[in-house]
Enzyme design. Structure first.
Site, PDB file in Angstrom:
ATOM      1  CB  SER A  22      12.735 -31.048  18.931  1.00 21.56           C
ATOM      2  OG  SER A  22      11.678 -30.996  19.869  1.00 21.56           O
ATOM      3  CE  LYS A  23      10.013 -34.182  12.404  1.00 21.13           C
ATOM      4  NZ  LYS A  23       9.285 -33.259  11.563  1.00 21.13           N
ATOM      5  NE  ARG A  24       9.800 -31.371  23.458  1.00 22.27           N
ATOM      6  CZ  ARG A  24       9.742 -30.142  23.985  1.00 22.27           C
ATOM      7  NH1 ARG A  24       8.605 -29.674  24.417  1.00 22.27           N
ATOM      8  NH2 ARG A  24      10.830 -29.398  24.083  1.00 22.27           N
TER       9      ARG A  24
END
Ligand code: GLU
Length: 466
Positions: free
Chosen positions: A239-241
């Site tokens: 994910s973006k994380r």
């Protein structure tokens, strides 16, 4: 049999790395077999649909260097055909009208929950002879098998089984006449002649339902290969994380498409221990047997390593074009002189840089004119001591027999011997700061040869005034 694969993204506005990998695998598989990869855009969600969203996917594919056969097929544009099949299934008794109201359905849901059942619809209209309620627009539901074991033969996951009870009589045509996703995919894949469905394993559950439709129509079921997820380095879903998740972000970070292809290939597919696999080799080797069963973790270090490898192999003129594009974004014009300089130092630049952005940073001094800025490290070098050294250098430049890297190196060593106890670094650091405005650069004497005597003098003058 001609192998026909498909690339059917939903236009989300960007191309996710997982979508790109799926596209790559389908493309490689088709190429390996001399087959075709078709491109269908799953654009039935009109609320999210836009031309830009489609363009993002197309651009992503182009950038990755993946092509497809034929025109882009719009799933939305085939809605009539989907409805036609729903009605055919109705006629053959494989599907039926269901007139349940939202309230009835809600009640069924609650009962199912209380009884711990996964499916909730109680099939009340399946073989019903009741008179349809007035004024209710029905949906069309498929008759799913009532008992037995359902098996998906998957090239990656092996035989995956569920009990028929887990499959409901799902809706294939909504009350407003629009097809559901489940119906659309099957009809499209069949009509497109798709022989192999290679996709993310988040679709494995759908496969059981889709096979019900294939069987009801008497159509051949394609070969399935469901790819495990891509995880972040910590094992959680990517994910973006974790950093960039879209293809365009990797492009903008300066990765080369061939490196991305190699990296994405290795993300879930293996050929022994080979890490560097170029595209022709990948086409020759690609098979479904090499796809791993467990999820792969995105490894940024590995990607950087692979990219550095392809940077070194890349053609100098192409790299020059690519960094020129980056300079355009930075509002830096690359003149003919700038281009000549870039080309002259490219062998060295590309072997130092991990990616194009870094290359562009390293080489910016070659294309920039006076006045340019000095970064913090460079500015610190241009104190009195530093200025003394570069003045010494400027004064000696006319005495050098030839303005070549070799002669310049000798000369700098002489200056170091004379003024800095032979410590060459103490000469090169302020000189680098003056000529490049930066604390680090590729080989400075080589750069000086490329810049030429007049430019070097002018830059030292400029730095002295700072
Ligand atoms: N449109 C789906 C997606 O983007 C793909 C469906 C499929 O491969 O069957 O996840």
């Amino acid at each position: 049999m001609t192998v026909i694969t498909r690339f059917p993204p939903s236009p989300t506005g960007f191309m996710h790395i997982g979508t790109a990998r799926t596209g790559l695998f389908n493309w490689l598989f088709a190429k390996h077999h001399g087959g075709k990869m078709l491109f269908r855009i799953e654009d039935t969600d009109r609320a999210r649909h836009s031309e830009e969203a489609v363009a993002a996917i197309v651009n992503g594919l182009h950038w990755l260097g993946l092509d497809w056969d034929g025109d882009i097929i719009s799933q939305f544009g085939r809605a009539d055909r989907h409805a036609e099949i729903a009605h055919e299934l109705l006629k053959s008794g494989k599907a039926y009208y269901c007139y349940c109201s939202p309230e009835e359905l809600e009640q069924m849901r609650e009962t199912a929950k209380a009884e711990g059942r996964v499916t909730f619809y109680d099939r009340r209209w399946r073989d019903s002879t009741a008179t349809p309620p007035e004024g209710v627009k029905p949906v069309i539901r498929i008759k799913s098998p009532l008992s037995g074991e359902r098996i998906v033969h998957d090239k990656v996951q092996g035989d995956v089984k569920v009990d028929a009870e887990q499959l409901d009589d799902f809706i294939i045509l909504r009350a407003d006449g629009t097809p559901t996703y489940m119906l659309a995919v099957v009809v499209d894949d069949h009509d497109m002649g798709v022989t192999h469905v290679i996709r993310g394993d988040d679709h494995l559950n759908n496969t059981f339902r889709q096979n019900v439709l294939y069987e009801a129509m008497g159509w051949d079921i394609p070969v399935y290969a469901h790819l495990p997820l891509i995880l972040g380095p910590d094992g959680a879903k990517l994910s973006k994380r974790h950093g960039a998740t879209s293809v365009e972000e990797y492009r903008d970070m300066g990765y080369l498409p061939e490196a991305m292809r190699n990296y994405l290939l290795r993300l879930g597919w293996a050929h022994g221990d080979d890490e560097i696999i170029n595209t022709p080799q990948a086409i020759e080797w690609f098979n479904l047997e090499g796809i791993g069963q467990s999820a792969s973790r995105f490894d940024f270090d590995k990607l950087n390593h692979v990219n550095a490898h392809y940077m070194k192999l890349a053609d100098n003129a192409r790299l020059t074009d690519l960094v020129t594009d980056i300079y355009k974004l930075r509002n830096i014009e690359v003149t003919d002189t700038g281009r000549t300089r870039l080309l002259a130092q490219m062998d060295e630049l590309k072997s130092r840089a991990k990616n194009l952005v870094q290359l562009a940073d390293d080489a910016e001094f070659l294309v920039k004119d006076i006045p340019y800025d000095f970064d913090e490290k460079a500015a610190a070098q241009l104190n009195d001591d530093g200025k003394f050294i570069i003045k010494e250098i400027a004064n000696g430049l006319d005495l050098i027999p030839a303005f070549t890297a070799t002669e310049l190196e000798k000369f700098c060593k002489d200056v170091a011997a004379m003024h800095r106890n032979g410590k060459l670094g103490q000469v090169m650091m302020p000189l680098r700061a003056a000529l490049t405005g930066r604390g680090s650069s590729p080989s400075l004497v080589h750069a000086m040869e490329i810049l030429g005597k007049d430019e070097v003098k002018a830059r030292i003058e400029y730095a002295l005034e700072k």
